[in-house]
Design a protein around this motif. Structure first.
Motif, PDB file in Angstrom:
ATOM      1  N   MET A 237      51.222  46.171  71.207  1.00  0.00           N
ATOM      2  CA  MET A 237      49.970  45.934  70.499  1.00  0.00           C
ATOM      3  C   MET A 237      50.264  45.324  69.137  1.00  0.00           C
ATOM      4  O   MET A 237      51.213  45.711  68.459  1.00  0.00           O
ATOM      5  N   PRO A 238      49.409  44.399  68.692  1.00  0.00           N
ATOM      6  CA  PRO A 238      49.561  43.884  67.335  1.00  0.00           C
ATOM      7  C   PRO A 238      49.379  45.024  66.325  1.00  0.00           C
ATOM      8  O   PRO A 238      48.696  46.014  66.613  1.00  0.00           O
ATOM      9  N   LEU A 239      49.951  44.864  65.134  1.00  0.00           N
ATOM     10  CA  LEU A 239      49.859  45.937  64.134  1.00  0.00           C
ATOM     11  C   LEU A 239      48.424  46.190  63.691  1.00  0.00           C
ATOM     12  O   LEU A 239      48.082  47.297  63.275  1.00  0.00           O
ATOM     13  N   THR A 240      47.578  45.172  63.780  1.00  0.00           N
ATOM     14  CA  THR A 240      46.169  45.397  63.468  1.00  0.00           C
ATOM     15  C   THR A 240      45.624  46.540  64.321  1.00  0.00           C
ATOM     16  O   THR A 240      44.983  47.452  63.812  1.00  0.00           O
ATOM     17  N   ILE A 241      45.910  46.467  65.628  1.00  0.00           N
ATOM     18  CA  ILE A 241      45.334  47.466  66.530  1.00  0.00           C
ATOM     19  C   ILE A 241      45.929  48.839  66.246  1.00  0.00           C
ATOM     20  O   ILE A 241      45.213  49.841  66.228  1.00  0.00           O
ATOM     21  N   TRP A 242      47.224  48.878  65.998  1.00  0.00           N
ATOM     22  CA  TRP A 242      47.822  50.164  65.644  1.00  0.00           C
ATOM     23  C   TRP A 242      47.104  50.759  64.441  1.00  0.00           C
ATOM     24  O   TRP A 242      46.776  51.954  64.407  1.00  0.00           O
TER      25      TRP A 242
ATOM     26  N   THR B  45      46.812  42.656  56.888  1.00  0.00           N
ATOM     27  CA  THR B  45      47.828  41.979  56.086  1.00  0.00           C
ATOM     28  C   THR B  45      49.069  41.687  56.924  1.00  0.00           C
ATOM     29  O   THR B  45      49.603  40.569  56.880  1.00  0.00           O
ATOM     30  N   SER B  46      49.528  42.670  57.694  1.00  0.00           N
ATOM     31  CA  SER B  46      50.730  42.460  58.504  1.00  0.00           C
ATOM     32  C   SER B  46      50.552  41.260  59.420  1.00  0.00           C
ATOM     33  O   SER B  46      51.429  40.406  59.538  1.00  0.00           O
ATOM     34  N   GLU B  47      49.399  41.197  60.066  1.00  0.00           N
ATOM     35  CA  GLU B  47      49.155  40.128  61.027  1.00  0.00           C
ATOM     36  C   GLU B  47      49.108  38.769  60.319  1.00  0.00           C
ATOM     37  O   GLU B  47      49.748  37.811  60.732  1.00  0.00           O
ATOM     38  N   VAL B  48      48.343  38.720  59.218  1.00  0.00           N
ATOM     39  CA  VAL B  48      48.170  37.449  58.517  1.00  0.00           C
ATOM     40  C   VAL B  48      49.506  36.967  57.943  1.00  0.00           C
ATOM     41  O   VAL B  48      49.848  35.783  58.039  1.00  0.00           O
ATOM     42  N   LEU B  49      50.274  37.888  57.384  1.00  0.00           N
ATOM     43  CA  LEU B  49      51.578  37.499  56.819  1.00  0.00           C
ATOM     44  C   LEU B  49      52.470  36.903  57.889  1.00  0.00           C
ATOM     45  O   LEU B  49      53.113  35.877  57.686  1.00  0.00           O
ATOM     46  N   SER B  50      52.510  37.559  59.048  1.00  0.00           N
ATOM     47  CA  SER B  50      53.408  37.091  60.088  1.00  0.00           C
ATOM     48  C   SER B  50      52.972  35.717  60.604  1.00  0.00           C
ATOM     49  O   SER B  50      53.791  34.813  60.756  1.00  0.00           O
ATOM     50  N   VAL B  51      51.662  35.552  60.844  1.00  0.00           N
ATOM     51  CA  VAL B  51      51.187  34.273  61.381  1.00  0.00           C
ATOM     52  C   VAL B  51      51.473  33.138  60.408  1.00  0.00           C
ATOM     53  O   VAL B  51      51.980  32.090  60.788  1.00  0.00           O
ATOM     54  N   HIS B  52      51.193  33.368  59.137  1.00  0.00           N
ATOM     55  CA  HIS B  52      51.305  32.253  58.201  1.00  0.00           C
ATOM     56  C   HIS B  52      52.687  32.125  57.582  1.00  0.00           C
ATOM     57  O   HIS B  52      52.939  31.183  56.838  1.00  0.00           O
TER      58      HIS B  52
ATOM     59  N   ALA C 275      46.732  37.932  51.546  1.00  0.00           N
ATOM     60  CA  ALA C 275      47.652  38.911  52.124  1.00  0.00           C
ATOM     61  C   ALA C 275      48.802  39.190  51.152  1.00  0.00           C
ATOM     62  O   ALA C 275      49.210  40.340  50.964  1.00  0.00           O
ATOM     63  N   ILE C 276      49.303  38.138  50.520  1.00  0.00           N
ATOM     64  CA  ILE C 276      50.376  38.347  49.542  1.00  0.00           C
ATOM     65  C   ILE C 276      49.827  39.134  48.349  1.00  0.00           C
ATOM     66  O   ILE C 276      50.487  40.041  47.824  1.00  0.00           O
ATOM     67  N   GLY C 277      48.593  38.802  47.956  1.00  0.00           N
ATOM     68  CA  GLY C 277      47.950  39.549  46.871  1.00  0.00           C
ATOM     69  C   GLY C 277      47.834  41.025  47.215  1.00  0.00           C
ATOM     70  O   GLY C 277      48.024  41.897  46.363  1.00  0.00           O
ATOM     71  N   PHE C 278      47.553  41.302  48.475  1.00  0.00           N
ATOM     72  CA  PHE C 278      47.482  42.708  48.897  1.00  0.00           C
ATOM     73  C   PHE C 278      48.797  43.411  48.593  1.00  0.00           C
ATOM     74  O   PHE C 278      48.816  44.513  48.045  1.00  0.00           O
ATOM     75  N   VAL C 279      49.898  42.762  48.962  1.00  0.00           N
ATOM     76  CA  VAL C 279      51.194  43.400  48.770  1.00  0.00           C
ATOM     77  C   VAL C 279      51.424  43.654  47.275  1.00  0.00           C
ATOM     78  O   VAL C 279      51.855  44.740  46.865  1.00  0.00           O
TER      79      VAL C 279
END
Ligand code: HEM
Ligand SMILES: [Cu+2]
Lengths: 196, 614
Positions: B239-244, B322-329, B408-412
């Motif tokens: 499962m993608p981390l979003t779903i987790w 954030t995890s998903e967006v970071l990985s995709v981009h 997403a980077i701002g989140f971190v």
């Protein structure tokens, strides 16, 4: 696949052996348990702080415990009759289960009257208030269960008898909840006796 | 640099050939879903519409909540200025004396309380997890919809009902509840304690009870869907981390919100039946009240047993997005997928045993405090694991600095800054100085408020093409990002200093405290920054609505080159999400830059010469 409870079930790839509605019901039961866990831990914490009046549970609470157990058994027998094709047993035990359920609430009410007459009022020492609050919230859950049984009983008498998977699931869902509130009361009663 | 390869496949053909046939389209029950305007857009049972309903309701609340903060910041930044110009908006809550308008102190407290309640519950719980759990759980898992679309619809409408009641309470004569978003007794328990403690508090409680119902209905559905309706091949570990994140969030919500319901139940007894659960001997306005034996600390325990998990209910979905967006981009697999999942689980577990860190100064036994100090500091470990993994994911990536990625980077960034101050506060000895000061305000606004908003923005910009078939304007998006990032730090960074100096939170004015006079200019600065940041958010809202109709159209179904299943549906997916079969999953969601291929989506079968498959 549409269940008669008005809840639409989508197809998808269904990977579990247990029915999704049953699963959802178990999950909801977990949250009801948390609610009572919250109340009973508040009870323990408050009791530990002192200024706590100890008293005996009214007799009605014990009788009601017996009545709701009988009610659970009746519901169980009703579903067993349903499965075995005995329409009369199915109807009879369903009605009995519901009557016992209503009697339970009545007994709880008279239990509160007894408490109040014995000087344990709602707004007195918190120990009494807790007993009212906990048994009251539980009774509210039983009333919800009675409403469900009422629908079951109405259907038992109005819809022509037919053994279908869908109806069995409905009955089982109702029974799971009913047994749950039953066991919940046994636990709560035991808890309150043990704490007093 | 080696040449980047792109896998050649036709999604429709693949799903047709290798997909799973669930006979969905033989039922024709789609008509029941979208036969007229009412059941398409209003009482919709389609998870994609419900997601948008949660989002837009949340956005309206966000504007209201943020506007409130600007008003009370005006009071804090310019305490003696003439506020008569706000009279048309606030009516009797602006008292005009000799032509000089002042904000009614009772209303100041009401504003602070409502701001907190609205942002925490209405926006960052319902608006964030409601939106994205609904949108992504079925889409990313390859399900037709939620396990129970009907309960899902109810979940939104209970939230709506709760919203209406809360909104109504803003307009009643005695004003909305004003006892703080934590609703501590006696202000919440005694209707006569303050003007907001009467009808305002009643409406606040009723509204939040419906809110709890909404969260529970939603949560039951999310959990059941994740466990039962994942498509073929989608094991939990794929499962993608979003779903987790959504899944664990729902579990936390289901276990903690009922306890809030219990607290409100007892509170209602105190309010209307004269019980003394949370009240002890007390004098109000010279009158000795007939309460004895209760304890307000009991309420704090019950409240924070929800309250602390609640902050993770807010942040976990933002972490998942954030995890998903970071990985995709970053075009890279998320670093340490398993560690990410395990830290979500660890955070969830620990979040239930740290609640008393909000009560170090409430008179709990200091030895018990020590235990909570230890658990609290342990939470920093899984949090740090996540931070390291995000940074490592970025390291060496082919980073696309578009709007979702920036957020997403701002989140971190925000999560690190705010998390560090948590470690200060988690020490009960340091908390003696810092409790109930602006330091706490700075801590939780950065780590939870701003960070969660950043996660939400990253999600909105990233999934906007899926929601509306268009893109949001990226220039406006970048202005939005930089304005919010710089602005948020400008607002909250200085509060650390005022807090360390002991300036208490929830004060209307500081003019009688000489020691705090030195912060007058700083307070003005903060207020101006807050007003600017508010303006930038309005820009976002304009961009959002403008783009629904006029944004750049999405032309391919997978515009970001992402691996998850939502991008295999038609651009404007209908009821049931996939036209024919359901896609079957052959791999995890993070095959970016694998074996020289830019990305390999989850529904693409494994080829013979592929390296390790997850
Ligand atoms: C590194 C981990 C963290 C630690 C050790 C920590 C510790 C603390 C402590 C001890 C307090 C109480 C301060 C006081 O009232 O005196 C506090 C307040 C708060 N924290 Fe954290 N925190 C951490 C992370 C977070 C996260 C991730 C969130 C939310 C996403 C969060 C949200 C809050 C909120 C909302 C409050 C204030 C509530 C209020 O009083 O209104 N914290 N934190
Ligand atoms: Cu906390």
């Amino acid at each position: 696949m549409e269940s008669t409870s008005g809840i639409k079930l989508t197809n998808s790839y269904n990977r579990s052996k247990i029915h999704p509605h049953k699963f959802a019901l178990y999950v909801s039961m977990a949250s009801i348990i948390m609610m009572f866990a919250g109340l009973t831990s508040a009870f323990v914490v408050r009791r530990a702080a002192g200024n706590w009046l100890e008293f005996y549970m009214p007799q009605e609470f014990y009788i009601s415990a017996a009545v709701i157990v009988v009610s659970s058994i009746c519901l169980h027998l009703s579903i067993r009759s349903f499965k075995r094709g005995s329409e009369a047993g199915y109807r009879l035990f369903m009605i009995l289960a519901m009557i016992c359920g209503i009697a339970f609430v009545g007994l709880q009410y008279s239990g509160w009257l007894t408490l109040d007459a014995g000087g344990i009022s709602v707004d007195g020492n918190p120990s009494g208030s807790f007993v009212y609050a906990i048994s009251g919230l539980h009774a509210a859950h039983v009333v919800g269960g009675i409403a469900v049984l009422l629908v079951c009983a109405l259907r038992a008498f109005t819809v022509p008898y037919k053994r279908t998977e869908r109806r069995l699931i409905r009955l089982e869902l109702s029974a799971i909840y009913w047994h749950f509130v039953d066991i919940l009361w046994l636990y709560l009663l035991f808890f309150m006796i043990w704490q007093m | 640099m080696a040449e980047v390869l792109v896998k050649k496949y036709d999604t429709d053909e693949l799903i047709e050939k290798t997909g799973y046939d669930d006979h969905f389209h033989e039922h024709h029950d789609g008509d029941k879903y979208r036969s007229n305007f009412i059941n398409t857009y209003i009482f919709s049972m389609d998870h994609k519409i419900i997601a948008r309903q949660f989002l837009i309701t949340g956005m309206i609340w966000a504007l209201i909540g943020a506007a409130m903060s600007v008003i009370f910041r005006l009071q804090l930044g310019f305490p003696d200025s003439n506020m008569a110009w706000l009279k048309p908006l606030l009516g009797k809550w602006i008292t005009v004396d000799n032509g000089v308008g002042a904000l009614d102190p009772n209303f100041y407290y009401a504003l602070v309380t409502m701001h907190g309640t609205i942002i925490v519950f209405m926006v960052l719980t319902a608006g964030l997890s409601g939106t994205f759990s609904n949108l992504l759980i079925p889409l990313q898992l390859g399900a037709r919809d939620m396990a129970s679309p009907f309960l899902n619809m109810l979940s939104y409408w209970f939230f709506f009902l709760s919203s209406v009641i809360m909104f109504y309470s803003l307009f009643i004569a005695t004003g909305p509840f004003s006892g703080g978003w934590t609703g501590y007794p006696p202000l919440s328990a005694l209707p006569q304690a303050s003007s907001g403690s009467g009808a305002g508090a009643t409406l606040w409680i009723v509204s939040l009870v419906f809110f709890v119902v909404s969260v529970l209905l939603g949560g039951v559905n999310y959990i059941t869907t994740v466990l039962n309706l994942r498509t073929k091949g989608m094991s939990l570990w794929r499962m993608p981390l979003t779903i987790w994140a959504f899944f664990v969030t729902a579990i936390i919500g289901l276990l903690s919100f009922p306890v809030l319901a219990s607290a409100f139940f007892l509170l209602t007894f105190d309010r209307s039946l004269g019980t003394s659960f949370f009240l002890n001997e007390i004098v109000v306005k010279g009158e000795i009240l007939d309460y004895a034996g209760g304890s307000p600390i009991l309420f704090q325990h019950l409240f924070w047993f929800l309250g602390h998990p609640e902050v993770y209910i807010i942040i976990l979905p933002a972490m998942g997005l954030t995890s998903e967006v970071l990985s995709v981009h970053a075009r890279k697999p998320i670093f340490g997928y398993k560690a990410m999942v395990l830290s979500i689980l660890a955070i969830a577990f620990l979040s239930f045993i740290v609640w008393a860190h909000h009560m170090f100064m409430s008179g709990v036994n200091p030895f018990i405090s020590n235990i909570f100090v230890i658990f609290t500091l342990i939470i920093a470990v899984p949090s740090a694991v996540k931070v390291f993994n995000w940074i490592t994911t970025l390291y060496g990536g082919n980073i696309r600095l578009n709007t979702p990625m920036l957020f997403a980077i701002g989140f971190v960034s925000m999560f690190i800054s705010g998390g560090l101050t948590g470690i200060f506060l988690g020490n009960s000895a340091i908390d003696i100085q810092l409790h109930d000061t602006y330091f706490v305000i700075a801590h939780f606004h950065i780590v939870m408020g701003v960070a969660a908003f950043f996660g939400m923005f990253a999600g909105i910009y990233h999934w906007y093409p899926k929601m509306y078939g268009r893109f949001m304007n990226s220039t406006l998006g970048k202005i939005h990002f930089w304005g919010t990032l710089i602005g948020a730090y400008a607002i909250f960074w200085p509060m650390h200093y005022t807090g360390l100096a002991g300036v208490p939170r929830r004060y209307y004015k500081f003019d009688v405290f000489d020691a705090f006079g030195q912060f007058a200019e700083l307070n003005m600065f903060i207020t101006i920054a807050a007003a600017i940041v508010f303006g930038v958010q309005v820009l976002f809202v304009i961009n959002f609505f403008y783009s629904i109709w006029y944004g750049k159209k999405v032309k391919t179904r997978n515009p970001w080159g992402a691996n998850t299943l939502e991008w295999t549906t038609p651009i404007n997916a209908g009821h049931g999400n996939w036209d024919g079969n359901l896609p079957v999953v052959h791999r995890w969601a993070y095959d970016y830059g694998k074996d020289g291929y830019d990305f390999i989506p989850q529904h693409v079968p494994v080829s013979e010469d592929e390296s390790v498959v997850h």
